[in-house]
Scaffold this motif. Structure first.
Motif, PDB file in Angstrom:
ATOM      1  N   SER A 108       0.821  -1.212   0.000  1.00  0.00           N
ATOM      2  CA  SER A 108       0.000   0.000   0.000  1.00  0.00           C
ATOM      3  C   SER A 108       0.854   1.260   0.000  1.00  0.00           C
ATOM      4  N   ALA A 109       1.995   1.233   0.688  1.00  0.00           N
ATOM      5  CA  ALA A 109       2.878   2.406   0.684  1.00  0.00           C
ATOM      6  C   ALA A 109       3.441   2.649  -0.707  1.00  0.00           C
ATOM      7  N   ARG A 110       3.795   1.567  -1.414  1.00  0.00           N
ATOM      8  CA  ARG A 110       4.329   1.720  -2.755  1.00  0.00           C
ATOM      9  C   ARG A 110       3.230   2.183  -3.713  1.00  0.00           C
ATOM     10  N   GLY A 111       2.018   1.711  -3.500  1.00  0.00           N
ATOM     11  CA  GLY A 111       0.915   2.082  -4.369  1.00  0.00           C
ATOM     12  C   GLY A 111       0.490   3.530  -4.225  1.00  0.00           C
ATOM     13  N   THR A 112       0.768   4.148  -3.106  1.00  0.00           N
ATOM     14  CA  THR A 112       0.386   5.549  -2.894  1.00  0.00           C
ATOM     15  C   THR A 112       1.584   6.492  -2.964  1.00  0.00           C
ATOM     16  N   ARG A 113       2.730   5.989  -3.334  1.00  0.00           N
ATOM     17  CA  ARG A 113       3.928   6.828  -3.427  1.00  0.00           C
ATOM     18  C   ARG A 113       3.754   7.934  -4.464  1.00  0.00           C
TER      19      ARG A 113
ATOM     20  N   ILE B  25       8.073  18.280   1.290  1.00  0.00           N
ATOM     21  CA  ILE B  25       7.771  17.571   2.539  1.00  0.00           C
ATOM     22  C   ILE B  25       6.749  16.471   2.296  1.00  0.00           C
ATOM     23  N   ALA B  26       5.781  16.707   1.404  1.00  0.00           N
ATOM     24  CA  ALA B  26       4.850  15.637   1.036  1.00  0.00           C
ATOM     25  C   ALA B  26       5.603  14.485   0.385  1.00  0.00           C
ATOM     26  N   LEU B  27       6.590  14.799  -0.419  1.00  0.00           N
ATOM     27  CA  LEU B  27       7.424  13.763  -1.030  1.00  0.00           C
ATOM     28  C   LEU B  27       8.206  13.009   0.043  1.00  0.00           C
ATOM     29  N   ALA B  28       8.672  13.720   1.056  1.00  0.00           N
ATOM     30  CA  ALA B  28       9.421  13.071   2.141  1.00  0.00           C
ATOM     31  C   ALA B  28       8.563  12.057   2.888  1.00  0.00           C
ATOM     32  N   LEU B  29       7.272  12.293   2.970  1.00  0.00           N
ATOM     33  CA  LEU B  29       6.390  11.328   3.634  1.00  0.00           C
ATOM     34  C   LEU B  29       6.315  10.004   2.889  1.00  0.00           C
ATOM     35  N   THR B  30       6.561  10.030   1.598  1.00  0.00           N
ATOM     36  CA  THR B  30       6.375   8.831   0.782  1.00  0.00           C
ATOM     37  C   THR B  30       7.682   8.156   0.403  1.00  0.00           C
ATOM     38  N   GLN B  31       8.801   8.733   0.745  1.00  0.00           N
ATOM     39  CA  GLN B  31      10.100   8.201   0.342  1.00  0.00           C
ATOM     40  C   GLN B  31      10.870   7.646   1.545  1.00  0.00           C
ATOM     41  N   PRO B  32      11.749   6.679   1.309  1.00  0.00           N
ATOM     42  CA  PRO B  32      12.546   6.128   2.414  1.00  0.00           C
ATOM     43  C   PRO B  32      13.414   7.174   3.107  1.00  0.00           C
ATOM     44  N   TRP B  33      13.948   8.147   2.359  1.00  0.00           N
ATOM     45  CA  TRP B  33      14.789   9.160   2.986  1.00  0.00           C
ATOM     46  C   TRP B  33      13.997  10.059   3.921  1.00  0.00           C
ATOM     47  N   GLY B  34      12.669  10.080   3.792  1.00  0.00           N
ATOM     48  CA  GLY B  34      11.831  10.874   4.677  1.00  0.00           C
ATOM     49  C   GLY B  34      11.771  10.327   6.094  1.00  0.00           C
ATOM     50  N   ALA B  35      12.184   9.060   6.276  1.00  0.00           N
ATOM     51  CA  ALA B  35      12.193   8.472   7.618  1.00  0.00           C
ATOM     52  C   ALA B  35      13.233   9.126   8.527  1.00  0.00           C
ATOM     53  N   ASN B  36      14.134   9.922   7.951  1.00  0.00           N
ATOM     54  CA  ASN B  36      15.143  10.626   8.744  1.00  0.00           C
ATOM     55  C   ASN B  36      14.560  11.818   9.496  1.00  0.00           C
TER      56      ASN B  36
ATOM     57  N   THR C  13       2.386  17.472  10.326  1.00  0.00           N
ATOM     58  CA  THR C  13       1.893  18.798  10.717  1.00  0.00           C
ATOM     59  C   THR C  13       2.050  19.789   9.571  1.00  0.00           C
ATOM     60  N   VAL C  14       3.196  19.755   8.926  1.00  0.00           N
ATOM     61  CA  VAL C  14       3.439  20.678   7.818  1.00  0.00           C
ATOM     62  C   VAL C  14       2.510  20.363   6.642  1.00  0.00           C
ATOM     63  N   VAL C  15       2.337  19.071   6.327  1.00  0.00           N
ATOM     64  CA  VAL C  15       1.483  18.690   5.198  1.00  0.00           C
ATOM     65  C   VAL C  15       0.035  19.077   5.464  1.00  0.00           C
TER      66      VAL C  15
ATOM     67  N   LEU D  29      -2.091  17.272  -0.909  1.00  0.00           N
ATOM     68  CA  LEU D  29      -1.453  17.297   0.406  1.00  0.00           C
ATOM     69  C   LEU D  29      -2.277  16.543   1.440  1.00  0.00           C
ATOM     70  N   ALA D  30      -3.595  16.740   1.416  1.00  0.00           N
ATOM     71  CA  ALA D  30      -4.457  16.055   2.380  1.00  0.00           C
ATOM     72  C   ALA D  30      -4.438  14.545   2.158  1.00  0.00           C
ATOM     73  N   ALA D  31      -4.487  14.113   0.907  1.00  0.00           N
ATOM     74  CA  ALA D  31      -4.450  12.667   0.626  1.00  0.00           C
ATOM     75  C   ALA D  31      -3.116  12.067   1.034  1.00  0.00           C
ATOM     76  N   THR D  32      -2.032  12.779   0.794  1.00  0.00           N
ATOM     77  CA  THR D  32      -0.718  12.290   1.211  1.00  0.00           C
ATOM     78  C   THR D  32      -0.647  12.180   2.724  1.00  0.00           C
ATOM     79  N   GLY D  33      -1.121  13.194   3.422  1.00  0.00           N
ATOM     80  CA  GLY D  33      -1.118  13.151   4.884  1.00  0.00           C
ATOM     81  C   GLY D  33      -2.012  12.056   5.430  1.00  0.00           C
ATOM     82  N   LEU D  34      -3.141  11.841   4.810  1.00  0.00           N
ATOM     83  CA  LEU D  34      -4.075  10.830   5.285  1.00  0.00           C
ATOM     84  C   LEU D  34      -3.551   9.414   5.061  1.00  0.00           C
ATOM     85  N   LEU D  35      -3.006   9.157   3.893  1.00  0.00           N
ATOM     86  CA  LEU D  35      -2.567   7.811   3.568  1.00  0.00           C
ATOM     87  C   LEU D  35      -1.196   7.449   4.139  1.00  0.00           C
TER      88      LEU D  35
END
Length: 137
Positions: free
Chosen positions: A7-12, A69-80, A88-90, A126-132
């Motif tokens: 599901s994470a890959r499908g919503t990336r 920042i929305a991209l950071a939520l969906t990428q492995p490097w965003g885990a940093n 909060t920002v999204v 942004l809302a869909a990224t934050g929600l998923l």
């Protein structure tokens, strides 16, 4: 493959879409000269004051930052980064985008439909990224 990874890959694509949409807005704002030509944030007052110019510049820079920042939520490097901070920002960006779209429709200036649609789509992305992506991977 576990369901959470699938599901994470499908919503990336949401992170990519929000980032491209926000960066596209920044390019259009800087190429058109922004508020004087009908683009930019109409919530900010117009004028020649240096303070108003700095506010417009800050807002124009924060929009693409929200996309990254929305991209950071969906990428492995965003885990940093701390996930609550990213979320909060999204969510704040989504609320501000919807607020700007509402002001475009009901405000005293009356912006063009394309300007309003741009903010509605940005808010939805942004809302869909934050929600998923609200749960840790």
């Amino acid at each position: 493959m576990p369901t959470s990874q699938r599901s994470a890959r499908g919503t990336r694509w949401l992170g990519y879409a929000a980032c491209v949409w926000a960066l596209g807005f920044a390019v259009v704002v800087f190429l058109t000269g922004s508020p004087e030509h009908g683009w930019g944030l109409t919530l900010l007052p117009a004028g020649d004051s240096p303070t108003l110019w700095l506010l417009q510049l800050a807002a124009s820079l924060l929009i693409p930052a929200g996309g990254v920042i929305a991209l950071a939520l969906t990428q492995p490097w965003g885990a940093n980064f701390p996930r609550p901070l990213l979320l909060t920002v999204v969510w704040t960006g989504a609320a501000l985008a919807f607020g700007q779209a509402g002001y475009d429709v009901y405000g005293p200036i009356g912006a063009e439909a394309l300007h309003t649609a741009w903010f509605v789509v940005l808010g939805l992305l942004l809302a869909a990224t934050g929600l998923l992506h609200r749960k840790p991977r």
